[in-house]
Structures are given as C-alpha cells and as structure tokens.
Design an enzyme around this catalytic site. Structure first.
Site, PDB file in Angstrom:
ATOM      1  NE  ARG A 147      -0.639   1.615   3.586  1.00 47.31           N
ATOM      2  CZ  ARG A 147       0.479   2.316   3.721  1.00 47.31           C
ATOM      3  NH1 ARG A 147       1.621   1.709   3.971  1.00 47.31           N
ATOM      4  NH2 ARG A 147       0.469   3.605   3.589  1.00 47.31           N
ATOM      5  N   GLY A 148       0.285   2.370  -0.253  1.00 41.85           N
ATOM      6  CA  GLY A 148       1.047   3.582  -0.485  1.00 41.85           C
ATOM      7  C   GLY A 148       1.175   3.794  -1.978  1.00 41.85           C
ATOM      8  CB  ALA A 149       0.328   6.682  -4.145  1.00 40.37           C
ATOM      9  NE  ARG A 195      -6.670   0.687  -2.907  1.00 44.68           N
ATOM     10  CZ  ARG A 195      -5.894   1.030  -1.862  1.00 44.68           C
ATOM     11  NH1 ARG A 195      -4.815   0.327  -1.594  1.00 44.68           N
ATOM     12  NH2 ARG A 195      -6.196   2.084  -1.108  1.00 44.68           N
ATOM     13  CD  GLN A 211      -4.000   2.726   6.273  1.00 42.95           C
ATOM     14  OE1 GLN A 211      -4.751   3.003   7.205  1.00 42.95           O
ATOM     15  NE2 GLN A 211      -4.376   2.812   5.021  1.00 42.95           N
ATOM     16  CG  ASP A 218      -3.252   7.641  -1.781  1.00 44.20           C
ATOM     17  OD1 ASP A 218      -2.954   6.473  -2.055  1.00 44.20           O
ATOM     18  OD2 ASP A 218      -3.232   8.087  -0.623  1.00 44.20           O
ATOM     19  CG  ASN A 277      -2.917  11.415   2.147  1.00 44.25           C
ATOM     20  OD1 ASN A 277      -2.275  10.590   1.514  1.00 44.25           O
ATOM     21  ND2 ASN A 277      -2.705  11.638   3.430  1.00 44.25           N
ATOM     22  CE  LYS A 278      -7.160   5.057   5.396  1.00 42.31           C
ATOM     23  NZ  LYS A 278      -7.672   3.908   4.639  1.00 42.31           N
TER      24      LYS A 278
END
Length: 371
Positions: free
Chosen positions: A53-55, A90, A200, A243, A253-254
């Site tokens: 995970r993480g762009a 995603r 996260q 992201d 973003n998250k």
C-alpha cells in the site's frame, strides 16, 4: 531503510528474477512476514488486499506485476488484459496508472519475445527511481524543517496514515524529511495518528521504532487538541503523503487528512504534503475530479490484532479478528478525502518545494505546463 538493522526495501526481485518479494503489510506490526509474488494474479491481489500500500509502492508493484504477466504470456491481448486487471485494483492512487502507462509505452512497440526481459528491466528502473526521488524529497523537506527546529531546539511532527518507506520502495515521502532530520542530529519526535479504520499509523510506528525515531501514537480524534496547544506547542508541522495531487494543488490522501489540514490552519501550524512526480496528475484539473475509493464495510465492522491470553501460562501470541459491529450494520468507508490547495502550506517533491498552485507545480515541472 532497515529492519532489525538489515538494509531493506519494501519490495525486491528474487535472485532468479522469476518473482518479487514483498513485506506483507497486513501482518505488521505484529509479524514481519515476507511474501512472494509469482504471477499477475498475485500482484493484483497484493495491491487490492493492501499487502502492499502507499501510492508509490502500488505503482512499482503494478510494474512488476505486468512484468510477471509477460513471463506467462507476452502477446498484445495478454498485455492489454494485464494492464486492465492491475488498473482496476485501486482507483484513487494515480501512481498505479502512471506506472502502467509508462510500462505500456516501453512494451507496446517491442515484439512479444522481447517483452518479458524489457518489462523486468523497466520495473527495476522504476523502483530505483522511486527510491532516489524519495531520498531527494527528504533532502528538500529537511530544508523546511531546520528553521522550525532552530526556533525551539527540537522538532515535533504530526503525520497521518503511513507515508514512510513502507509506502514507497525506500525512504518514504512524508517521513523522508523526518528520517533526514533525525539522521542529521535534530531532536525530532513524531506524533503518529492511528488512522482508522485500517490503522496504517501502526505501520508508521513500526518503522519509526526500527529506525530509532522517538514517536507517540495518538487517537485520531486527539489531533485537534494537539494542534491547538499554545506556548510550548506540541506540533511544529504536519506532514502527510498523497495518493493523487490535482493540477491545481488539491490533494487526495487517506481519509482524515482534510480534518487535520483544517485544524492545522486554525492553529497556525504549517501543513506540508510530500510526494514524487508520479503522484501529480496534470490531466486532472482539480480534486473534484479525483475518484474516491469506497472500501469494504468490514474494515469498520471488524478489527485485527493480537489475541491477549488472560491465562497465567505464557502462550505464543496469535493474530485474531474481533467483530465490533453486526455483519448487517450499514457503514460508510471512503478510503480517501480531498484537501483543497488553500489549506496546504507547501508541496515537497523530488525537484524542490512549491506552493500548492498550478503555477507552482508548473514551475517545478515545466514540461507539463500547457501553452
């Protein structure tokens, strides 16, 4: 970066160049588990299930996933099918689509017999580029943090989600300046937002602990309190990753990022966004055009952790799940939110720092400025 004092990346090709090894992030922070991706399906599942995970890391994983697909079948139909499969995993993180477009540009003109090796080589280039870009983000971010540290003789940084090296190939985005400051001898402490429902922030705490950086995990709802404290302020700056960044500087973003940006603006605390070029979508005019991923409601209904055994006899810890809500309870679970550009103090990239504006982004990336 390091795991148990061993230099480690978040993914790496196996020695036989037939598979990719990843750190299974769904097992952290309780278990450090290495997982092998051998097929396109493995890579797609790893992205979709958030084993990676993480762009930035999603983009590189997708590149290797395409390379694995070319090992199996390198014709045009298989190439197009693999791109479609990975692209659907995603929707919000633009690095995924950027990486696939770059891979496709390299592979499409080549005869099928050359595609497997070419794809593997290009995926490795993308991985090395990501690590180098994140290192430079750390250097540029450190230049912003030094004056803040000099005012108080120390530095307190708030983060949200995980934008450390686990979210990239190495170094991280939002945490890259933190690691650079710590390694430069600055007295730095990180306030780590737990970031529910996926938590996260626990990944952030895990990697900060591995590097020896002092930190404190806090409940998401405490962010405003920490930011509003006066005098010997508890937070000098907020740094988050992204992201997707729209051409006008809006940031996806998250979920929960927007609330921290609002609180930081009210408290007069600078709010920084750190991201590489691959996260900036120059074809997306503003944040309102960014698709927001809605994830499974079970991420809210069920939590995961280590079972605590109340018996006096010591037994091995084991991962377990606990239901918080009935299975049929209606929930909303948007994975991201949008932070408008006017709430962002500075965007930190591998090319330097800029205001969150179209002109600022074009100044750093003139090749994307439209006449």
């Amino acid at each position: 970066m390091r795991v148990n004092n061993v230099p480690t990346r978040s993914l790496w090709p196996t020695t036989d160049a037939r598979a990719v090894a990843i750190i299974d992030q769904t097992a952290l922070p309780h278990e450090y588990r290495i997982h092998r991706l051998s097929t396109l399906a493995d890579a797609a599942h790893a992205i979709r299930s958030m084993q990676v995970r993480g762009a930035p890391l999603i983009g590189v994983t997708a590149a290797y996933g395409l390379a694995l697909a070319m090992r199996q079948q390198p014709d045009d139909a298989a190439l197009d099918s693999a791109v479609a499969t990975l692209g659907a995993t995603r929707p919000t993180a633009v690095n995924l689509h950027w990486a696939l477009a770059r891979m496709l540009e390299k592979l499409r003109p080549r005869p099928p017999g050359e595609r497997a090796d070419a794809a593997w080589q290009e995926a490795a280039v993308l991985a090395d580029e990501d690590a180098a870009q994140c290192r430079r983000i750390g250097e540029h971010g450190l230049a912003l943090l030094r004056p803040l540290a000099e005012e108080r003789g120390r530095l307190d940084i708030m983060t949200h989600c995980n934008a450390g090296w686990l979210a990239t190939v190495d170094h991280g985005t939002a945490l890259a300046p933190v690691y650079a400051a710590f390694d430069a001898g600055i007295d730095v402490h990180v306030w780590v937002s737990e970031t529910r429902p996926r938590n996260q922030g626990l990944l952030t705490a895990w990697e900060l602990r591995q590097h020896g950086v002092p930190h404190t995990v806090f409940a998401d709802n405490a962010a405003g309190f920490l930011l509003e404290r006066q005098g010997n302020r508890a937070v000098d700056a907020v740094i988050v990753g992204a992201d997707r960044i729209a051409a006008n500087g809006d940031v996806a973003n998250k979920v929960g990022t927007y609330l921290k940006a609002l609180a930081a603006r009210e408290a007069g605390v600078p709010f920084f966004v750190a991201a590489p070029r691959s996260t900036i979508d120059f074809e997306c005019a503003s944040g309102t055009n960014i698709p927001i991923e809605e994830r499974s409601g079970d991420e809210l209904r069920v939590i995961h952790g280590v079972m605590i055994d109340p018996s006096p006899v010591e037994r091995p810890e084991r991962l377990s799940s606990l239901r918080l809500l009935p299975a049929d309870e209606a929930v909303a679970n948007p994975a991201f939110d949008l932070t408008p550009a006017h709430l962002i103090s500075t965007i930190i990239t591998e090319r330097g720092c800029t205001a969150a504006t179209t002109d600022g982004l074009h100044r750093l990336y003139p090749e994307h400025a439209h006449a």
